[in-house]
Motif scaffolding. Structure first.
Motif, mmCIF file in Angstrom:
data_model
loop_
_atom_site.group_PDB
_atom_site.id
_atom_site.type_symbol
_atom_site.label_atom_id
_atom_site.label_comp_id
_atom_site.label_asym_id
_atom_site.label_seq_id
_atom_site.Cartn_x
_atom_site.Cartn_y
_atom_site.Cartn_z
ATOM 1 N N LEU A 187 0.809 -1.224 0.000
ATOM 2 C CA LEU A 187 0.000 0.000 0.000
ATOM 3 C C LEU A 187 0.841 1.273 0.000
ATOM 4 N N PRO A 216 -7.208 -3.459 5.100
ATOM 5 C CA PRO A 216 -6.469 -2.411 5.796
ATOM 6 C C PRO A 216 -7.400 -1.300 6.289
ATOM 7 N N ASP A 217 -7.181 -0.871 7.522
ATOM 8 C CA ASP A 217 -7.951 0.205 8.140
ATOM 9 C C ASP A 217 -6.988 1.352 8.388
ATOM 10 N N ALA A 238 -9.818 4.246 -1.758
ATOM 11 C CA ALA A 238 -10.357 3.142 -0.966
ATOM 12 C C ALA A 238 -11.021 2.097 -1.857
ATOM 13 N N ILE A 243 -9.971 -0.864 0.528
ATOM 14 C CA ILE A 243 -9.753 -0.398 1.894
ATOM 15 C C ILE A 243 -11.108 -0.053 2.503
#
Length: 451
Positions: A187, A216-217, A238, A243
């Motif tokens: 990322l 992924p947060d 996102a 995401i």
């Protein structure tokens, strides 16, 4: 180790000017004797001089090294050349080692560092007064398994740096990492491009990434509020990279994060329980480390007389231990972070879990309540349990299961528990911070009634 060295110092001679004037300015030879608790080599000069007899700490060295180093302080030096290598020394796996501040021990095998950490625990417990030390059960995470990253952001002319700070310096751009999960590493390049196109980052900020079960947060902390255009860019990002959620708060604050975009639920599972943690929530560093801590806590539970048996869990977070415990006992969980409590309450419906919002550092659970529990599970912050430990010592619950990320605080509390009649039954070392000096432990303390 450092305290021992400081106690052995000769009194400094009086002189005009600053003490730094007596520090040798040229590199000299040192022999590394051992590692200090922080992972730096503790070394003595090969040829002591009148102004230079004290030991110094030298990073990235190993016991048995002879190193050419230059002193930068009374007890600090930086290595310039390894003259004789320790037998255990190996080549670091990462090209950034020595500059990136994430790792301190890549020049030593992970098996060696695990034994070193075990020895630190053994020494610390014995100094705390443990005379009958149980065998220490060891568990070590694998490279590339870390799912949580707290990274620095910096805008440069025409570029964005995302990485970890070098010691006392600027962040080093993280072009690769043998610690982090590959999903997080992949990322970083598109995140650099994204931040370069937006106005979110004027100078500096932070990025916290949790790899949840849903993906992924991201929690961005930047020095500029997001514009409408920034929000559109983040939403597109996102969607493109799957995401589930991106949140933001102003850098340097602890404000509740604002969710800028959410394309799917942000979820993590503890057994069959599904939790939506708040942005930036604390998670154990790796899934296998989390599983090891959970298993050690469950194994430490006393014999359970029935389904109504009650335990008290202090500093419960989002439920890492709460839900596994609830499969065996009724859990009274206490946590001081409102968003974590909401997440825990929402997921605990229909389970043997009671959740209370409580700042345990200011309003601890009282001793009489702790005394009546089957066991108390304590997972405090790095600074320790403070007033809550005082109540534990007063209440004297029969069993205390202590999850620690700070050996110094653990040894201090161990001495206090021993003075109250406790014994140390078991110790599990969970090494989920490879190539660092960090140590996580799960300890079981117990006392006989009437002691």
């Amino acid at each position: 180790m450092r305290q021992r060295a400081e106690r052995g110092r000769r009194p400094a001679r009086r002189q005009s000017g600053h003490k730094r004037e007596s520090i040798p300015r040229q590199a000299q030879l040192f022999d590394v004797i051992t590692l200090g608790n922080g992972g730096d080599g503790l070394a003595r000069p090969v040829v002591p001089s009148e102004d230079n007899t004290d030991p110094v700490f030298i990073p990235f060295t190993a016991p048995g090294d002879r190193v050419l180093a230059r002193q930068t302080g009374r007890d600090r030096a930086v290595p310039e050349q390894i003259i004789v290598s320790a037998p255990e020394r190996i080549d670091p796996v990462c090209a950034l080692f020595g500059r990136c501040g994430g790792c301190a021990l890549q020049h030593l095998p992970t098996a060696w560092s695990l034994e070193w950490k075990t020895t630190l625990l053994q020494t610390g417990f014995r100094k705390a007064g443990v005379s009958d030390l149980p065998d220490i059960h060891q568990i070590q995470s694998q490279p590339g398994s870390r799912r949580r990253a707290d990274l620095a952001l910096r805008r440069l002319p025409g570029a964005i740096t995302i990485g970890l700070h070098q010691r006392g310096g600027d962040p080093v751009d993280l072009t690769g990492c043998h610690l982090l999960h590959s999903t997080l590493i992949s990322l970083l390049p598109p995140l650099r491009d994204l931040l370069l196109k937006t106005d979110l980052l004027k100078r500096e900020g932070d990025l916290l990434i949790n790899l949840l079960d849903s993906g992924p947060d991201l929690l961005l902390s930047t020095d500029t509020a997001p514009t409408t255009s920034d929000r559109s860019c983040l939403a597109a990002f996102a969607t493109q990279y799957a995401i589930p959620r991106i949140a933001w708060r102003r850098a340097g604050t602890l404000d509740d994060p604002e969710i800028l975009t959410q394309i799917a639920p942000a979820r993590i599972h503890f057994g069959d329980a599904e939790i939506e943690p708040p942005p930036g929530a604390f998670l154990q560093a790796s899934q296998d480390g989390e599983a090891a801590i959970q298993a050690a806590v469950i194994a430490a539970l006393p014999h359970i007389p029935g389904r109504k048996a009650r335990v008290i869990e202090l500093y419960a977070g989002c439920g890492t231990l709460t839900f596994p415990l609830a499969d065996h006992v009724h859990v009274e969980a206490f946590e001081g972070h409102p968003a974590a409590v909401r997440a825990l309450q929402q997921a605990s419906s229909g389970r043997r879990i009671d959740v209370s919002l409580r700042d345990l550092n200011r309003q601890p659970v009282e001793s009489r309540d702790l005394a009546s529990a089957l066991a108390v599970i304590l997972d405090p912050p790095r600074s320790g349990a403070g007033l809550q430990m005082t109540q534990i010592l007063d209440g004297k619950p029969d069993v205390l299961i202590y999850v620690s990320c700070n050996p110094k605080v653990l040894f201090r509390d161990t001495a206090a528990l021993l003075a109250k009649g406790y014994r140390l039954d078991s110790v599990t070392l969970v090494d989920q911070f490879l190539w660092s000096a960090e140590i996580e432990t799960v300890c079981r303390f117990s006392r006989s009634r009437g002691r």
